[in-house]
Motif scaffolding. Structure first.
Motif, short mmCIF file in Angstrom:
data_model
loop_
_atom_site.label_atom_id
_atom_site.label_comp_id
_atom_site.label_asym_id
_atom_site.label_seq_id
_atom_site.Cartn_x
_atom_site.Cartn_y
_atom_site.Cartn_z
N GLU A 160 -5.07 10.64 5.70
CA GLU A 160 -4.49 11.13 4.56
C GLU A 160 -5.51 11.34 2.95
OE1 GLU A 160 -1.34 12.40 4.25
OE2 GLU A 160 -0.91 11.64 6.30
N ILE A 161 -6.48 10.42 3.12
CA ILE A 161 -7.55 10.32 2.04
C ILE A 161 -8.24 11.66 2.62
CG2 ILE A 161 -9.63 9.26 1.10
CD1 ILE A 161 -8.01 6.60 1.80
N LYS A 177 -5.20 13.07 -0.33
CA LYS A 177 -4.43 12.23 -1.23
C LYS A 177 -5.12 11.13 -1.70
CE LYS A 177 -0.53 14.07 1.33
NZ LYS A 177 0.57 13.83 2.57
N SER A 179 -3.27 0.38 -3.73
CA SER A 179 -3.04 -0.93 -3.13
C SER A 179 -2.50 -1.93 -4.29
CB SER A 179 -3.75 -1.36 -1.97
OG SER A 179 -4.78 -2.05 -2.65
N ILE A 238 0.36 5.88 -0.40
CA ILE A 238 -0.39 7.26 -0.52
C ILE A 238 0.36 8.10 -1.35
CG2 ILE A 238 0.30 8.29 1.57
CD1 ILE A 238 -3.23 7.90 0.93
N LEU A 266 3.29 5.86 9.20
CA LEU A 266 3.34 7.00 8.08
C LEU A 266 3.98 8.07 8.77
CD1 LEU A 266 0.38 7.18 5.75
CD2 LEU A 266 2.62 6.97 5.00
N SER A 309 -2.25 1.05 9.86
CA SER A 309 -2.07 1.64 8.62
C SER A 309 -3.17 2.36 7.92
CB SER A 309 -1.46 0.62 7.40
OG SER A 309 -0.16 0.23 7.82
N THR A 356 0.76 -1.23 -0.04
CA THR A 356 -0.11 -0.02 -0.04
C THR A 356 1.00 1.38 -0.04
OG1 THR A 356 -0.10 0.00 2.60
CG2 THR A 356 -1.89 -1.28 1.16
N PHE A 397 -4.77 6.67 -2.33
CA PHE A 397 -4.65 5.64 -1.78
C PHE A 397 -4.55 4.72 -2.89
CE2 PHE A 397 -5.92 1.39 -0.82
CZ PHE A 397 -4.77 1.06 0.35
N TYR A 417 -4.09 6.02 6.69
CA TYR A 417 -4.53 6.37 5.20
C TYR A 417 -5.73 6.94 5.27
CZ TYR A 417 -0.64 3.03 3.55
OH TYR A 417 0.35 2.54 3.22
N GLU A 418 -6.85 6.80 5.98
CA GLU A 418 -7.98 7.44 6.26
C GLU A 418 -7.82 8.73 6.28
OE1 GLU A 418 -11.82 8.03 8.97
OE2 GLU A 418 -11.48 5.82 8.20
N THR A 467 4.69 5.11 1.99
CA THR A 467 4.03 3.92 2.14
C THR A 467 4.20 3.34 3.68
OG1 THR A 467 4.03 1.43 1.53
CG2 THR A 467 6.07 2.85 1.31
#
Length: 271
Positions: free
Chosen positions: A229-230, A234, A238, A105, A270, A222, A103, A236, A226-227, A262
């Motif tokens: 960042e989204i 940004k 994978s 970002i 991250l 992770s 994965t 994502f 990632y949530e 990543t």
């Protein structure tokens, strides 16, 4: 009489994404300081969720991370005990590592699209690749559409070209607190069911994007990062190296070279 309750420590919040969908539902949820048993202010809860798992911070921030907890209050002791058992199983899944899902970002759709193109050159098919991104960074989450212009229609039009065009099958999810989110590739088939199973206790920790990612075999820590960042716009990406028949190390190196930040093979960082 003291109400039956179960407190989830802040560092174990990602385990909630692994709860069986039939777990007992609490009557109410409260963010608390576990040491003083006092309720947290909304500003402290917001700070907690934005900074958790992001490495070193100020002494006050570290104290918040160490002392915070989410208290679930149940109607009876039997419900509390059932939830406690379900949480033990969920926590076990949180710490079981998967090495086949790579994965990353990316800062922008343009950079992510180039990475997807490189994956194609390496022989990785659409069936092994997934993307998640906000379809618009200027639409407010409380956006109200004008007559004749449906929210999903606008979102679909935004996702119709560019990045979405690089993948087969794009779904638009309207997620409360985030707005329209596009899901492309392998994740599309399970995205709707993942969001539909988000319960109140999961919703208290985020929008449900992390739940969708953990259902996709992204580890819980992770997925939590990632949530965040989204939410910030940004993208994502994978790659399922079982489906793609690829070497995770090679994909990991390519993603980094293409500009992806990543968490590695589920290292959960991250920074």
């Amino acid at each position: 009489m003291e109400e039956p309750s179960f407190v989830v420590r802040a560092d174990q919040l990602p385990a909630l994404y692994y709860l069986d969908r039939n777990h007992p539902r609490p009557e109410r949820l409260e963010w608390i300081n576990r040491g003083t048993d006092s309720k947290l202010r909304p500003s402290n809860v917001d700070m907690l969720l934005r900074t958790l798992f992001r490495g070193s911070g100020s002494p006050s921030l570290k104290k918040l991370h160490e002392s915070a907890g989410l208290r679930a209050v149940f109607s009876n002791e039997s419900q509390r005990e059932r939830f406690a058992r379900a949480f033990v199983d969920a926590r076990r899944q949180l710490y079981s590592k998967s090495t086949h899902m790579v994965t990353a970002i990316f800062d922008s759709p343009e950079i992510a699209e180039k990475a997807v193109e490189e994956l194609g050159k390496m022989g990785i098919t659409d069936e092994a690749i997934s993307l998640v991104w906000r379809t618009s960074q200027y639409l407010d989450t409380q956006y109200e559409t004008a007559d004749g212009h449906g929210y999903l229609g606008i979102a679909s039009a935004m996702a119709g070209g560019g990045l979405a065009g690089a993948m087969l099958g794009t779904a638009i999810l309207l997620i409360p607190g985030v707005g329209p989110v596009a899901v492309a590739g392998a994740l599309t088939g399970s995205a709707f069911s993942s969001i539909a199973t988000v319960t109140g206790i999961i919703g208290a920790t985020g929008s449900g994007i992390a739940k969708m990612l953990t259902d996709h075999d992204v580890d819980g820590v992770s997925a939590t990062l990632y949530e965040q960042e989204i939410r910030q716009g940004k993208v994502f990406v994978s790659v399922d190296c079982v489906e793609g028949g690829c070497d995770p190390d090679a994909i990991h190196a390519m993603m980094q070279k293409a500009g992806g930040e990543t968490a590695g093979m589920n290292a959960g960082s991250l920074a």
